[in-house]
Design a protein around this motif. Structure first.
Motif, PDB file in Angstrom:
ATOM      1  N   GLY A 256       0.850  -1.182   0.000  1.00  0.00           N
ATOM      2  CA  GLY A 256       0.000   0.000   0.000  1.00  0.00           C
ATOM      3  C   GLY A 256       0.885   1.230   0.000  1.00  0.00           C
ATOM      4  O   GLY A 256       2.027   1.192  -0.472  1.00  0.00           O
ATOM      5  N   THR A 257       0.397   2.306   0.571  1.00  0.00           N
ATOM      6  CA  THR A 257       1.185   3.530   0.634  1.00  0.00           C
ATOM      7  C   THR A 257       2.384   3.369   1.559  1.00  0.00           C
ATOM      8  O   THR A 257       3.510   3.701   1.200  1.00  0.00           O
ATOM      9  N   SER A 258       2.129   2.832   2.764  1.00  0.00           N
ATOM     10  CA  SER A 258       3.215   2.596   3.713  1.00  0.00           C
ATOM     11  C   SER A 258       3.207   1.166   4.247  1.00  0.00           C
ATOM     12  O   SER A 258       4.049   0.802   5.054  1.00  0.00           O
ATOM     13  N   SER A 259       2.254   0.368   3.799  1.00  0.00           N
ATOM     14  CA  SER A 259       2.111  -0.991   4.316  1.00  0.00           C
ATOM     15  C   SER A 259       2.601  -2.032   3.320  1.00  0.00           C
ATOM     16  O   SER A 259       2.611  -1.803   2.108  1.00  0.00           O
ATOM     17  N   VAL A 260       2.997  -3.166   3.876  1.00  0.00           N
ATOM     18  CA  VAL A 260       3.474  -4.299   3.078  1.00  0.00           C
ATOM     19  C   VAL A 260       2.768  -5.543   3.602  1.00  0.00           C
ATOM     20  O   VAL A 260       2.822  -5.839   4.796  1.00  0.00           O
ATOM     21  N   ARG A 261       2.093  -6.249   2.711  1.00  0.00           N
ATOM     22  CA  ARG A 261       1.450  -7.517   3.076  1.00  0.00           C
ATOM     23  C   ARG A 261       2.414  -8.656   2.767  1.00  0.00           C
ATOM     24  O   ARG A 261       2.963  -8.742   1.666  1.00  0.00           O
ATOM     25  N   VAL A 262       2.590  -9.537   3.752  1.00  0.00           N
ATOM     26  CA  VAL A 262       3.573 -10.618   3.667  1.00  0.00           C
ATOM     27  C   VAL A 262       2.884 -11.940   3.959  1.00  0.00           C
ATOM     28  O   VAL A 262       2.153 -12.066   4.940  1.00  0.00           O
ATOM     29  N   ARG A 263       3.127 -12.914   3.096  1.00  0.00           N
ATOM     30  CA  ARG A 263       2.645 -14.274   3.357  1.00  0.00           C
ATOM     31  C   ARG A 263       3.724 -15.008   4.132  1.00  0.00           C
ATOM     32  O   ARG A 263       4.909 -14.951   3.794  1.00  0.00           O
ATOM     33  N   LEU A 264       3.292 -15.734   5.156  1.00  0.00           N
ATOM     34  CA  LEU A 264       4.219 -16.494   5.989  1.00  0.00           C
ATOM     35  C   LEU A 264       3.701 -17.903   6.182  1.00  0.00           C
ATOM     36  O   LEU A 264       2.509 -18.118   6.423  1.00  0.00           O
ATOM     37  N   ARG A 265       4.616 -18.847   6.062  1.00  0.00           N
ATOM     38  CA  ARG A 265       4.296 -20.245   6.351  1.00  0.00           C
ATOM     39  C   ARG A 265       5.459 -20.854   7.114  1.00  0.00           C
ATOM     40  O   ARG A 265       6.611 -20.509   6.885  1.00  0.00           O
ATOM     41  N   ALA A 266       5.125 -21.746   8.038  1.00  0.00           N
ATOM     42  CA  ALA A 266       6.153 -22.500   8.759  1.00  0.00           C
ATOM     43  C   ALA A 266       5.994 -23.971   8.402  1.00  0.00           C
ATOM     44  O   ALA A 266       4.882 -24.458   8.169  1.00  0.00           O
ATOM     45  N   PHE A 267       7.117 -24.650   8.372  1.00  0.00           N
ATOM     46  CA  PHE A 267       7.163 -26.077   8.068  1.00  0.00           C
ATOM     47  C   PHE A 267       8.026 -26.759   9.113  1.00  0.00           C
ATOM     48  O   PHE A 267       8.939 -26.152   9.667  1.00  0.00           O
ATOM     49  N   ARG A 268       7.773 -28.034   9.366  1.00  0.00           N
ATOM     50  CA  ARG A 268       8.693 -28.844  10.154  1.00  0.00           C
ATOM     51  C   ARG A 268       9.517 -29.661   9.178  1.00  0.00           C
ATOM     52  O   ARG A 268       9.013 -30.100   8.147  1.00  0.00           O
ATOM     53  N   GLU A 269      10.778 -29.803   9.490  1.00  0.00           N
ATOM     54  CA  GLU A 269      11.674 -30.606   8.648  1.00  0.00           C
ATOM     55  C   GLU A 269      12.414 -31.586   9.539  1.00  0.00           C
ATOM     56  O   GLU A 269      12.993 -31.194  10.555  1.00  0.00           O
ATOM     57  N   ASP A 270      12.366 -32.847   9.165  1.00  0.00           N
ATOM     58  CA  ASP A 270      13.136 -33.870   9.872  1.00  0.00           C
ATOM     59  C   ASP A 270      14.587 -33.721   9.425  1.00  0.00           C
ATOM     60  O   ASP A 270      14.883 -33.863   8.235  1.00  0.00           O
ATOM     61  N   PRO A 271      15.512 -33.424  10.350  1.00  0.00           N
ATOM     62  CA  PRO A 271      16.900 -33.193   9.941  1.00  0.00           C
ATOM     63  C   PRO A 271      17.602 -34.439   9.416  1.00  0.00           C
ATOM     64  O   PRO A 271      18.607 -34.335   8.720  1.00  0.00           O
TER      65      PRO A 271
END
Length: 147
Positions: A81-96
């Motif tokens: 937007g003018t001063s805003s930023v929309r961000v998509r976020l996702r978390a995942f689990r990873e077996d090391p």
């Protein structure tokens, strides 16, 4: 003008005992903290300025991240937007040991760019140039109502 792909960040955190709850899985507050930090980085890549969290639009914890696994945070800006930023976020689990991953958490955050006096400042337009940019933008927009 930054592109969607240029704001893409993926970060990994090993879930340690101090990060867990009574069930030996990542404490939800820690996951949100990690998402907030990485999301702000994506927003700052677009804004070229400090960004602060303004809103979390839904936060779905779909499954736990066990102690010892890796928490992967995926983040990218998909709208501005003018001063805003929309961000998509996702978390995942990873077996090391195997590299197997599964999504655990999803959300959309809104950040606001601020100047040195913590006053909102304008952000540049977000450019969608490549097929990857379009795919990421479309995935984020499609998931807005479901996260």
């Amino acid at each position: 003008m930054p592109t969607v792909s240029e704001t893409y960040i993926e970060n990994r955190v090993r879930v340690q005992p101090d990060d867990t709850n009574n069930y030996a899985s990542a404490h939800g507050g820690n996951v949100v903290k990690w998402m907030d930090e990485v999301g702000a980085m994506s927003a700052m890549r677009l804004a070229g300025a400090t960004c602060v969290t303004a809103r979390i639009n839904g936060l779905d914890f779909e499954r736990p991240i066990p102690q010892g696994d890796i928490c992967i945070i995926e983040s990218y800006a998909y709208d501005a937007g003018t001063s805003s930023v929309r961000v998509r976020l996702r978390a995942f689990r990873e077996d090391p040991r195997t590299g197997e991953t599964e999504q655990t958490t999803s959300s959309h955050f809104v950040f606001v760019a601020v100047d040195e006096d913590m006053k909102p400042t304008t952000v540049p337009e977000l450019s969608v140039e490549t097929d990857r940019d379009r795919r990421l933008e479309q995935e984020a927009l499609a998931s807005e109502g479901t996260d």
